[in-house]
Scaffold this active site. Structure first.
Site, PDB file in Angstrom:
ATOM      1  N   THR A   1       0.836  -1.212   0.000  1.00  0.00           N
ATOM      2  CA  THR A   1       0.000   0.000   0.000  1.00  0.00           C
ATOM      3  C   THR A   1       0.867   1.256   0.000  1.00  0.00           C
ATOM      4  O   THR A   1       0.778   2.075   0.914  1.00  0.00           O
ATOM      5  CB  THR A   1      -0.935   0.009   1.218  1.00  0.00           C
ATOM      6  OG1 THR A   1      -0.136  -0.043   2.423  1.00  0.00           O
ATOM      7  CG2 THR A   1      -1.900  -1.164   1.186  1.00  0.00           C
TER       8      THR A   1
ATOM      9  N   ASP B   1      16.800  -4.178  21.644  1.00  0.00           N
ATOM     10  CA  ASP B   1      16.043  -3.691  20.489  1.00  0.00           C
ATOM     11  C   ASP B   1      14.717  -4.442  20.429  1.00  0.00           C
ATOM     12  O   ASP B   1      14.673  -5.596  20.016  1.00  0.00           O
ATOM     13  CB  ASP B   1      16.852  -3.945  19.216  1.00  0.00           C
ATOM     14  CG  ASP B   1      16.154  -3.448  17.970  1.00  0.00           C
ATOM     15  OD1 ASP B   1      15.155  -2.713  18.083  1.00  0.00           O
ATOM     16  OD2 ASP B   1      16.612  -3.794  16.862  1.00  0.00           O
TER      17      ASP B   1
ATOM     18  N   GLU C   1       1.041   8.036   7.057  1.00  0.00           N
ATOM     19  CA  GLU C   1       0.220   8.049   5.844  1.00  0.00           C
ATOM     20  C   GLU C   1      -1.251   8.288   6.170  1.00  0.00           C
ATOM     21  O   GLU C   1      -1.940   9.039   5.469  1.00  0.00           O
ATOM     22  CB  GLU C   1       0.406   6.730   5.084  1.00  0.00           C
ATOM     23  CG  GLU C   1       1.773   6.613   4.434  1.00  0.00           C
ATOM     24  CD  GLU C   1       2.066   5.238   3.883  1.00  0.00           C
ATOM     25  OE1 GLU C   1       3.029   5.115   3.090  1.00  0.00           O
ATOM     26  OE2 GLU C   1       1.364   4.270   4.236  1.00  0.00           O
TER      27      GLU C   1
ATOM     28  N   GLU D   1       7.779  -2.695  13.225  1.00  0.00           N
ATOM     29  CA  GLU D   1       8.936  -1.899  12.782  1.00  0.00           C
ATOM     30  C   GLU D   1      10.012  -2.772  12.168  1.00  0.00           C
ATOM     31  O   GLU D   1      10.654  -2.387  11.187  1.00  0.00           O
ATOM     32  CB  GLU D   1       9.515  -1.118  13.968  1.00  0.00           C
ATOM     33  CG  GLU D   1      10.642  -0.153  13.606  1.00  0.00           C
ATOM     34  CD  GLU D   1      12.047  -0.745  13.693  1.00  0.00           C
ATOM     35  OE1 GLU D   1      13.019  -0.010  13.417  1.00  0.00           O
ATOM     36  OE2 GLU D   1      12.192  -1.945  14.038  1.00  0.00           O
ATOM     37  N   GLU D   2      10.226  -3.955  12.759  1.00  0.00           N
ATOM     38  CA  GLU D   2      11.322  -4.796  12.291  1.00  0.00           C
ATOM     39  C   GLU D   2      11.135  -5.243  10.841  1.00  0.00           C
ATOM     40  O   GLU D   2      12.100  -5.618  10.180  1.00  0.00           O
ATOM     41  CB  GLU D   2      11.478  -6.016  13.203  1.00  0.00           C
ATOM     42  CG  GLU D   2      11.917  -5.695  14.629  1.00  0.00           C
ATOM     43  CD  GLU D   2      13.334  -5.141  14.720  1.00  0.00           C
ATOM     44  OE1 GLU D   2      13.967  -4.928  13.673  1.00  0.00           O
ATOM     45  OE2 GLU D   2      13.803  -4.924  15.842  1.00  0.00           O
TER      46      GLU D   2
ATOM     47  N   ASP E   1      14.550   4.326  20.364  1.00  0.00           N
ATOM     48  CA  ASP E   1      14.376   2.928  19.960  1.00  0.00           C
ATOM     49  C   ASP E   1      15.257   2.070  20.855  1.00  0.00           C
ATOM     50  O   ASP E   1      14.843   1.647  21.924  1.00  0.00           O
ATOM     51  CB  ASP E   1      14.726   2.805  18.480  1.00  0.00           C
ATOM     52  CG  ASP E   1      14.566   1.391  17.926  1.00  0.00           C
ATOM     53  OD1 ASP E   1      14.420   0.453  18.709  1.00  0.00           O
ATOM     54  OD2 ASP E   1      14.600   1.221  16.689  1.00  0.00           O
TER      55      ASP E   1
END
Length: 742
Positions: free
Chosen positions: A262, A382, A432, A420-421, A449
Site C-alpha cells: 500500500t 532492540d 500516511e 517496525e522490524e 528505539d
C-alpha cells in the site's frame, strides 16, 4: 440623507473611541486578567523539570524491561498481542496513565519462515549426500533460547526456493565486491556468502542477481562484531556481551519502508493493494542468514585466489574467492551448497498503541514521542530498552497530570509502533493515515528505539534545529557513575566537533537513512526529529552494533549483566529525552534554532564547493545560485533570532508568539520536494535524504555528481544541474519562511 448617514457614522465612531478609552483607563491596575491569560504567557517551568528528573526511577525501568521480555514478541504473534495489552494497561492506569490510550490497527504484508518446514543450508556431494548441515536454531544457554516461540533465523521477504551451486565469497555484497569477483570468476549458478556491513541486507542479494548468482548466505563476521573473539567457552555470551558462534542476526531484507502493498496509503483492510509481484526492493533470489560457526566451516574450505586484504575477516584462515567451490584437499571437494528456503508472505493485522496528554493552551500542536514495540525474539535491547524508558517517562508525567500538578502547553502524543522490524511499518502507516494533520500540527518527533547500546556515553542524531534543546537537557542530567559530570560533559569527551558559533560541542549525527521510526517523520513529513540513546566507547571496541543484535541472546539477562547493570544508563536516557519532551511541549517559544540549521547548510556548501566546483565549472554549471541561497538562509535565520531576542514575548500578543513558533515548526517542511528523488520511495527531504555517495553534503547533488563523473554523459551532467536548482530553490524558499509575513 447622505448627510444624516455621515453624521451617524461619525457619532458612532466617537462613542466607540470614548468607550475604548474609558474601558482601558477605567480598569484599575490591580484588576485581575482572565484566567487564560496567565496560561497563554506561561513558559517552561524549570522546577517541574527538576521534579521530573528526580522522579525517574531506574528500578522502575528495570521492571518494565523484565515484563516486556518475558516472551518473544515478533510482530503480530501472540507475544506481540501481550505487549499491546500491557501498553494499554499502563497508559490507561487511573493513577499514572495518560488522558487517552487506544490501539490503531493496520493490515500489513509480512514474511515468515514455515514452522513446519524449517529453512536449511547444506553442503551436498555430487551424489546428493549431505556432508554438512548448518544449524537451524541458535545454541541454547538458558530458558530464553529454548522458548518454543523463538523464530528460526531467516531473511524476511527473501523468496522461497531451493538453489544449489558452487560457493563463492563476496565480502559485503556491495556492487564493487561483485564486480571484482566477476573479473576473476564466472558467477553464473553460484551461491554467494557475504558478511553483514557495507551494504544493506537486501542489497547483498539484489546486487548479486545480475551476475547470475542464484542464492545468498549472510553471516556476522567475528572481526566486525566480536573484536575477533569466537569461543563460547570463555569469550562470548554467556560469559560476555559478544555474540556466541551460533548467533544469527535476523532482519528484514527490504530496501523500502512502510507496508509494501500500500505505498503512500494507510494499510487498512479496504485499502487498494498492488500485486505482490510488483513489489520492488526485496531479494530476487533465496537468501538465508547463518552463524559465524557455520560460515567458518564454509569459508575456510574455499578454493581460488586469496581475497584482498580488506575482504579478510576474523577467521584463522585466508579468505578466498572460491574456485568457485571448495579446494581439492577439502572433504567438501566438488560439492555444492544448497539452500532450501520455505519463507511465505501473509497479510496480517498489526497494531500501534497510541496515547495522548492533551495540551492546555495549544492542544492542536503536537510533540510526538515514539518507539516500536515488536522484536525478532525477546528484544531486550532492540526495542524494549526504549519501550521501558518510554513507559517510565509516561509514568512520571502521567502521575503529574492525574494529580493536577501539571498539564503541558501543547499536546504530547506517544506511539508504540507495530511491525517496525519488517520495515518501519507501524510508524509509516500512521504518517500516511494522518498525513495532513501531522504535517500541519507537529512540532517535533522524539525517537528512542534502542535506548542503551552500552553504558559509556549519550549519542544523539537529529535535525540541526534540535541540537540546542538536546544540549540544554543533557547539561541538566548527571552522567551515570560520574556524579560530578553531566551527560553533556561526558558526551563531549567521547564525540565532539568544532562549531564556528560555539567552539567545541558534542557531535550530533544526521538522520539521513531509514534506520528507525524517525524515517517517515523526517523524509516523508519533514518534521524536526531526533534519535537519542546511550552507546559504547568506540575506542574500546570495533563492534558495528551491540553483538546480540537481532539474535536469541538479546534478553533481560544479557541487558542486566552486560549492557547496563543497575539500569542507570536507561535512567539517563529517560531523563534526557523526557527533559527535551517537556521543553518542546511547554516552552513559550519553541526551543528550535534556525541559526544552527544555517551552520549545517554552510558546512554542506563548503564540502560541495571543495568536491564539485572545479569540475562543474568545466561543465559550465554554476554553483552561484546555491551559494546565494545559503547566504540568504543565514541572513533570514539571523533576522528571526533577532526578532525572538528583541521581543518581550510574554507581553506580546499571543498571535505573534504563534506566528514565530509556526515559522520554527514548519522550517523543515520547506525542504520537501516530492519530485526530487523519483527512485527513492518516500524520500522528499532534499537536505537529509539517503545518499549512495556517502559524502557529508547535499544528498541529491552528491549522487548526481558521482553518477555523472562516472558516466561522463551530458544527460547526467544535466541531472547535476537539476539537483542544484532543486537545492537552491528549496533553501531560498526555506529562507523566505523565516522572514516577516511578506
Amino acid at each position: 440623507m447622505l448627510k444624516k448617514v455621515l453624521i451617524g457614522v461619525l457619532c458612532g465612531a466617537a462613542i466607540l473611541t470614548v468607550g475604548i478609552l474609558l474601558g482601558h483607563y477605567g480598569i484599575k491596575s490591580g484588576s485581575s486578567a482572565p484566567a487564560w491569560v496567565e496560561d497563554v504567557v506561561r513558559d517552561v517551568d524549570e522546577s517541574l523539570i527538576e521534579k521530573f528528573l528526580a522522579e525517574v526511577d531506574n528500578m522502575e525501568i528495570q521492571e518494565n524491561l523484565r515484563e516486556l521480555t518475558k516472551v518473544p514478541h515478533m510482530a503480530t504473534t501472540a507475544g506481540d498481542e501481550k505487549t499491546v495489552q500491557y501498553m494499554l494497561k499502563r497508559w490507561q492506569d487511573p493513577d499514572t496513565g495518560l488522558d487517552q490510550a487506544w490501539r490503531e490497527e493496520y493490515m500489513v504484508y509480512l514474511s515468515f519462515p514455515d514452522p513446519k518446514k524449517p529453512n536449511t543450508v547444506t553442503v551436498v556431494s555430487p551424489s546428493n549426500a549431505v556432508l554438512y548441515k548448518a544449524r537451524e536454531t541458535e545454541k541454547p544457554y538458558g530458558p530464553d533460547q529454548r522458548d518454543p516461540e523463538v523464530v528460526q533465523p531467516y531473511a524476511a521477504y527473501a523468496p522461497a526456493g531451493n538453489p544449489q551451486g558452487k560457493l563463492v565469497y563476496a565480502n559485503q555484497g556491495k556492487p564493487s565486491d561483485y564486480q571484482l569477483l566477476n573479473q576473476t570468476l564466472n558467477l553464473t549458478g553460484t551461491i554467494a556468502i557475504t558478511r553483514y556491513g557495507g551494504a544493506g541486507r537486501a542489497a547483498k542479494a539484489i546486487n548479486a542477481a545480475p551476475y547470475g548468482v542464484i542464492g545468498v548466505l549472510v553471516y556476522t563476521d567475528p572481526r566486525d562484531i566480536n573484536d575477533g573473539l569466537m569461543s563460547d567457552i570463555n569469550e562470548t555470551y554467556p560469559n560476555s556481551w559478544y555474540m556466541p558462534p551460533s548467533g544469527v542476526e535476523r532482519g528484514s531484507f527490504n530496501t523500502l519502508y512502510g507496508d509494501m502493498l500500500t505505498p503512500y496509503l494507510a494499510a487498512k483492510e479496504e485499502t487498494y493493494r498492488i500485486p505482490p509481484e510488483n513489489i520492488t526492493g526485496v531479494p530476487p533470489i533465496p537468501t538465508q542468514p547463518i552463524g559465524f560457526e557455520d560460515a567458518y566451516a564454509l569459508i575456510c574450505e574455499l578454493d581460488g585466489e586469496a581475497a584482498p586484504p580488506e575482504w579478510q575477516g576474523g577467521f584463522n584462515c585466508t579468505y578466498k574467492f572460491g574456485g568457485p567451490g571448495f579446494k581439492s584437499t577439502s572433504s567438501f571437494n566438488n560439492s555444492d551448497v544448497k539452500l532450501d528456503i520455505y519463507n511465505r508472505e501473509e497479510v496480517k493485522n498489526s497494531s500501534n498503541v497510541m496515547g495522548v496528554i492533551q495540551g492546555s493552551v495549544e492542544p492542536d500542536r503536537y510533540v510526538i514521542y515514539g518507539n516500536h514495540r515488536d522484536s525478532w525474539v525477546h528484544g531486550a535491547i532492540d526495542p524494549s530498552s526504549g519501550t521501558s524508558v518510554m513507559l517510565e517517562v509516561t509514568r512520571v508525567l502521567g502521575r503529574m497530570v492525574k494529580q493536577g500538578k501539571w498539564r503541558p502547553r501543547r499536546s504530547i502524543i506517544f506511539g508504540s509502533w507495530g511491525a517496525e522490524e519488517f520495515g518501519l511499518i507501524g510508524s509509516a502507516e500512521y504518517t500516511e493515515q494522518y498525513f495532513t494533520k501531522l504535517s500541519e500540527r507537529t512540532i517535533a518527533y522524539i525517537n528512542v528505539d534502542i535506548a542503551v547500546f552500552a553504558n559509556a556515553t549519550l549519542r544523539a542524531s537529529g535535525m540541526p534545529s534540535v541540537q540546542n534543546v538536546i544540549f540544554t537537557a543533557a547539561k541538566q542530567v548527571k552522567a551515570p557513575g560520574l556524579d560530578s559530570t553531566s551527560v553533556y560533559d561526558n558526551w563531549l569527551r567521547f564525540a565532539n566537533r568544532s562549531s564556528p558559533a560555539y567552539g567545541t560541542i558534542p557531535r550530533v549525527g544526521s538522520l539521513t537513512g531509514a534506520g528507525s521510526d524517525y524515517a517517515a517523520f523526517v523524509h516523508y513529513l519533514g518534521i524536526a526529529s531526533m534519535d537519542i540513546s546511550y552507546t559504547y566507547d568506540r575506542t574500546k571496541t570495533k563492534a558495528r552494533i551491540y553483538p546480540a543484535y537481532h539474535t536469541a541472546y538479546d534478553t533481560f539477562d544479557y541487558c542486566s549483566r552486560f549492557i547496563d547493570p543497575g539500569f542507570t544508563s536507561h535512567q539517563a536516557v529517560a531523563r534526557t529525552a523526557g527533559n527535551v519532551l517537556i521543553r518542546l511541549a511547554d516552552s513559550l517559544v519553541l526551543p528550535l534554532n534556525c541559526s544552527d540549521y544555517a551552520e549545517s547548510l554552510e558546512g554542506y556548501l563548503d564540502t560541495a564547493l571543495h568536491l564539485y566546483q572545479d569540475q562543474l565549472t568545466a561543465e559550465k554549471i554554476s554553483m552561484e545560485p546555491l551559494k546565494r541561497a545559503v547566504a540568504k538562509f543565514r541572513s533570514a535565520a539571523i533576522h528571526l533570532d533577532q526578532v525572538i531576542k528583541g521581543s518581550d514575548l510574554a507581553n506580546e500578543t499571543p498571535l505573534k508568539v504563534r506566528r514565530i513558533n509556526d515559522q520554527l515548526m514548519l522550517l523543515d517542511r520547506a525542504f520537501l520536494d516530492p519530485l526530487a528523488f523519483p527512485d527513492k520511495y518516500a524520500y522528499r527531504h532534499v537536505i537529509w535524504a539517503s545518499s549512495n555517495a556517502r559524502q557529508p553534503t547535499f544528498p541529491g547533488l552528491a549522487d548526481a555528481y558521482a553518477n555523472a563523473n562516472s558516466s561522463r554523459l551530458t544527460r547526467d551532467w544535466e541531472k547535476v544541474h537539476y539537483h542544484l536548482s532543486i537545492l537552491s530553490q528549496a533553501i531560498e524558499g526555506a529562507a523566505h519562511t523565516l522572514v516577516d509575513v511578506i
